[in-house]
Write a protein that holds these residues in place. Structure first.
Motif, PDB file in Angstrom:
ATOM      1  N   PRO A 286     -29.355  27.705 -59.838  1.00 43.16           N
ATOM      2  CA  PRO A 286     -29.352  26.812 -60.998  1.00 43.16           C
ATOM      3  C   PRO A 286     -28.486  27.356 -62.133  1.00 43.16           C
ATOM      4  O   PRO A 286     -28.271  28.568 -62.233  1.00 43.16           O
ATOM      5  CB  PRO A 286     -30.829  26.745 -61.404  1.00 43.16           C
ATOM      6  N   ASN A 287     -27.979  26.451 -62.966  1.00 45.97           N
ATOM      7  CA  ASN A 287     -27.173  26.869 -64.118  1.00 45.97           C
ATOM      8  C   ASN A 287     -27.942  27.830 -65.012  1.00 45.97           C
ATOM      9  O   ASN A 287     -27.382  28.772 -65.547  1.00 45.97           O
ATOM     10  CB  ASN A 287     -26.704  25.657 -64.937  1.00 45.97           C
ATOM     11  N   GLU A 288     -29.208  27.563 -65.194  1.00 47.64           N
ATOM     12  CA  GLU A 288     -30.077  28.441 -65.979  1.00 47.64           C
ATOM     13  C   GLU A 288     -31.160  28.952 -65.047  1.00 47.64           C
ATOM     14  O   GLU A 288     -31.793  28.176 -64.359  1.00 47.64           O
ATOM     15  CB  GLU A 288     -30.695  27.682 -67.157  1.00 47.64           C
ATOM     16  N   GLY A 289     -31.344  30.236 -64.997  1.00 47.89           N
ATOM     17  CA  GLY A 289     -32.316  30.817 -64.085  1.00 47.89           C
ATOM     18  C   GLY A 289     -31.592  31.415 -62.891  1.00 47.89           C
ATOM     19  O   GLY A 289     -30.401  31.685 -62.947  1.00 47.89           O
ATOM     20  N   GLY A 290     -32.313  31.618 -61.816  1.00 49.98           N
ATOM     21  CA  GLY A 290     -31.711  32.252 -60.668  1.00 49.98           C
ATOM     22  C   GLY A 290     -32.356  31.838 -59.363  1.00 49.98           C
ATOM     23  O   GLY A 290     -33.271  31.019 -59.337  1.00 49.98           O
ATOM     24  N   ALA A 291     -31.845  32.415 -58.301  1.00 49.44           N
ATOM     25  CA  ALA A 291     -32.353  32.157 -56.953  1.00 49.44           C
ATOM     26  C   ALA A 291     -32.296  33.464 -56.170  1.00 49.44           C
ATOM     27  O   ALA A 291     -31.427  34.300 -56.410  1.00 49.44           O
ATOM     28  CB  ALA A 291     -31.525  31.081 -56.260  1.00 49.44           C
ATOM     29  N   SER A 292     -33.182  33.601 -55.240  1.00 52.41           N
ATOM     30  CA  SER A 292     -33.192  34.797 -54.392  1.00 52.41           C
ATOM     31  C   SER A 292     -32.198  34.630 -53.240  1.00 52.41           C
ATOM     32  O   SER A 292     -31.793  33.509 -52.917  1.00 52.41           O
ATOM     33  CB  SER A 292     -34.595  35.027 -53.821  1.00 52.41           C
ATOM     34  N   VAL A 293     -31.829  35.734 -52.626  1.00 51.53           N
ATOM     35  CA  VAL A 293     -30.970  35.671 -51.442  1.00 51.53           C
ATOM     36  C   VAL A 293     -31.697  34.907 -50.341  1.00 51.53           C
ATOM     37  O   VAL A 293     -31.079  34.136 -49.601  1.00 51.53           O
ATOM     38  CB  VAL A 293     -30.551  37.082 -50.961  1.00 51.53           C
ATOM     39  N   SER A 294     -33.008  35.068 -50.252  1.00 52.95           N
ATOM     40  CA  SER A 294     -33.787  34.333 -49.250  1.00 52.95           C
ATOM     41  C   SER A 294     -33.696  32.829 -49.481  1.00 52.95           C
ATOM     42  O   SER A 294     -33.572  32.063 -48.523  1.00 52.95           O
ATOM     43  CB  SER A 294     -35.256  34.751 -49.287  1.00 52.95           C
ATOM     44  N   ALA A 295     -33.753  32.399 -50.736  1.00 54.21           N
ATOM     45  CA  ALA A 295     -33.639  30.975 -51.045  1.00 54.21           C
ATOM     46  C   ALA A 295     -32.257  30.454 -50.677  1.00 54.21           C
ATOM     47  O   ALA A 295     -32.125  29.339 -50.158  1.00 54.21           O
ATOM     48  CB  ALA A 295     -33.924  30.725 -52.526  1.00 54.21           C
ATOM     49  N   VAL A 296     -31.231  31.268 -50.908  1.00 47.96           N
ATOM     50  CA  VAL A 296     -29.866  30.881 -50.532  1.00 47.96           C
ATOM     51  C   VAL A 296     -29.768  30.781 -49.016  1.00 47.96           C
ATOM     52  O   VAL A 296     -29.235  29.813 -48.475  1.00 47.96           O
ATOM     53  CB  VAL A 296     -28.838  31.888 -51.103  1.00 47.96           C
ATOM     54  N   SER A 297     -30.301  31.770 -48.322  1.00 49.14           N
ATOM     55  CA  SER A 297     -30.290  31.783 -46.861  1.00 49.14           C
ATOM     56  C   SER A 297     -30.969  30.535 -46.302  1.00 49.14           C
ATOM     57  O   SER A 297     -30.415  29.832 -45.441  1.00 49.14           O
ATOM     58  CB  SER A 297     -31.010  33.044 -46.364  1.00 49.14           C
ATOM     59  N   GLU A 298     -32.145  30.227 -46.814  1.00 45.70           N
ATOM     60  CA  GLU A 298     -32.888  29.060 -46.345  1.00 45.70           C
ATOM     61  C   GLU A 298     -32.180  27.763 -46.720  1.00 45.70           C
ATOM     62  O   GLU A 298     -32.073  26.840 -45.914  1.00 45.70           O
ATOM     63  CB  GLU A 298     -34.299  29.070 -46.932  1.00 45.70           C
ATOM     64  N   GLY A 299     -31.675  27.684 -47.934  1.00 52.04           N
ATOM     65  CA  GLY A 299     -31.017  26.473 -48.404  1.00 52.04           C
ATOM     66  C   GLY A 299     -29.760  26.122 -47.633  1.00 52.04           C
ATOM     67  O   GLY A 299     -29.426  24.953 -47.458  1.00 52.04           O
ATOM     68  N   LEU A 300     -29.055  27.149 -47.154  1.00 52.25           N
ATOM     69  CA  LEU A 300     -27.832  26.915 -46.381  1.00 52.25           C
ATOM     70  C   LEU A 300     -28.073  26.940 -44.879  1.00 52.25           C
ATOM     71  O   LEU A 300     -27.153  26.668 -44.101  1.00 52.25           O
ATOM     72  CB  LEU A 300     -26.772  27.964 -46.743  1.00 52.25           C
ATOM     73  N   GLY A 301     -29.285  27.283 -44.465  1.00 53.09           N
ATOM     74  CA  GLY A 301     -29.576  27.356 -43.033  1.00 53.09           C
ATOM     75  C   GLY A 301     -28.851  28.515 -42.364  1.00 53.09           C
ATOM     76  O   GLY A 301     -28.440  28.399 -41.208  1.00 53.09           O
ATOM     77  N   LEU A 302     -28.700  29.616 -43.087  1.00 50.54           N
ATOM     78  CA  LEU A 302     -27.995  30.785 -42.570  1.00 50.54           C
ATOM     79  C   LEU A 302     -28.962  31.938 -42.341  1.00 50.54           C
ATOM     80  O   LEU A 302     -30.009  32.018 -42.989  1.00 50.54           O
ATOM     81  CB  LEU A 302     -26.938  31.262 -43.579  1.00 50.54           C
ATOM     82  N   ALA A 303     -28.561  32.839 -41.476  1.00 54.04           N
ATOM     83  CA  ALA A 303     -29.305  34.080 -41.314  1.00 54.04           C
ATOM     84  C   ALA A 303     -29.199  34.867 -42.620  1.00 54.04           C
ATOM     85  O   ALA A 303     -28.227  34.734 -43.365  1.00 54.04           O
ATOM     86  CB  ALA A 303     -28.725  34.908 -40.162  1.00 54.04           C
ATOM     87  N   GLN A 304     -30.196  35.678 -42.890  1.00 53.38           N
ATOM     88  CA  GLN A 304     -30.217  36.483 -44.118  1.00 53.38           C
ATOM     89  C   GLN A 304     -28.957  37.348 -44.233  1.00 53.38           C
ATOM     90  O   GLN A 304     -28.392  37.474 -45.313  1.00 53.38           O
ATOM     91  CB  GLN A 304     -31.478  37.357 -44.111  1.00 53.38           C
ATOM     92  N   SER A 305     -28.499  37.898 -43.117  1.00 52.34           N
ATOM     93  CA  SER A 305     -27.318  38.762 -43.160  1.00 52.34           C
ATOM     94  C   SER A 305     -26.066  37.980 -43.550  1.00 52.34           C
ATOM     95  O   SER A 305     -25.231  38.465 -44.325  1.00 52.34           O
ATOM     96  CB  SER A 305     -27.107  39.456 -41.813  1.00 52.34           C
ATOM     97  N   ALA A 306     -25.916  36.763 -43.033  1.00 47.85           N
ATOM     98  CA  ALA A 306     -24.759  35.934 -43.384  1.00 47.85           C
ATOM     99  C   ALA A 306     -24.817  35.533 -44.850  1.00 47.85           C
ATOM    100  O   ALA A 306     -23.781  35.539 -45.548  1.00 47.85           O
ATOM    101  CB  ALA A 306     -24.701  34.698 -42.493  1.00 47.85           C
TER     102      ALA A 306
END
Length: 145
Positions: free
Chosen positions: A45-65
């Motif tokens: 989000p423009n204000e606030g943040g996201a975890s790497v796990s949320a990014v991984s899940e949101g993009l449907g990628l493995a955590q390493s990718a």
């Protein structure tokens, strides 16, 4: 009497996914982003943040990718890591000023590309396509369980 050949949905979907990736990447190249990188920027989000796990899940990628994508965006000065104020052990990804500016440009590009992709389809047809694509994502999730 010949039987009509059924559509090869998975084949067409795979070809369409590659085409969409190429269209997305070429539509963002002049601002120095790939479609995968812009996906990360969209999830923070423009204000606030996201975890790497949320990014991984949101993009449907493995955590390493997802971690590799995050590292590249961090090196480019588009995102930074900050301690989560609610959990001092956790890290949140936040957008830098440059990251917010590129995110805004990428959103405008994505809207144009989505308009081009849906041109000629009625809203009802678009709803059916979206429903089917989500169905495919759901099948993948069910297979993981």
């Amino acid at each position: 009497m010949s039987k009509a050949r059924a559509p090869r949905f998975l084949y067409l979907l795979a070809r369409a996914a590659r085409a969409a990736q190429m269209i997305g990447d070429s539509g963002l190249a002049d601002i120095g982003l790939t479609s995968a990188q812009s996906g990360v920027l969209f999830l923070i989000p423009n204000e606030g943040g996201a975890s790497v796990s949320a990014v991984s899940e949101g993009l449907g990628l493995a955590q390493s990718a997802a971690s590799v994508l995050v590292q590249r965006l961090e090196q480019a000065g588009l995102i930074e890591r900050q301690t989560d104020p609610n959990d001092r052990r956790a890290v949140l990804l936040t957008l830098t000023a440059r990251g917010r500016a590129l995110r805004a440009k990428a959103i405008e590009r994505a809207q144009r590309m989505n308009s081009a992709a849906s041109r000629g389809f009625s809203s009802e047809e678009q709803a059916i396509i979206a429903r089917w694509l989500q169905h495919m994502i759901d099948l993948k999730e069910e297979a993981r369980e």
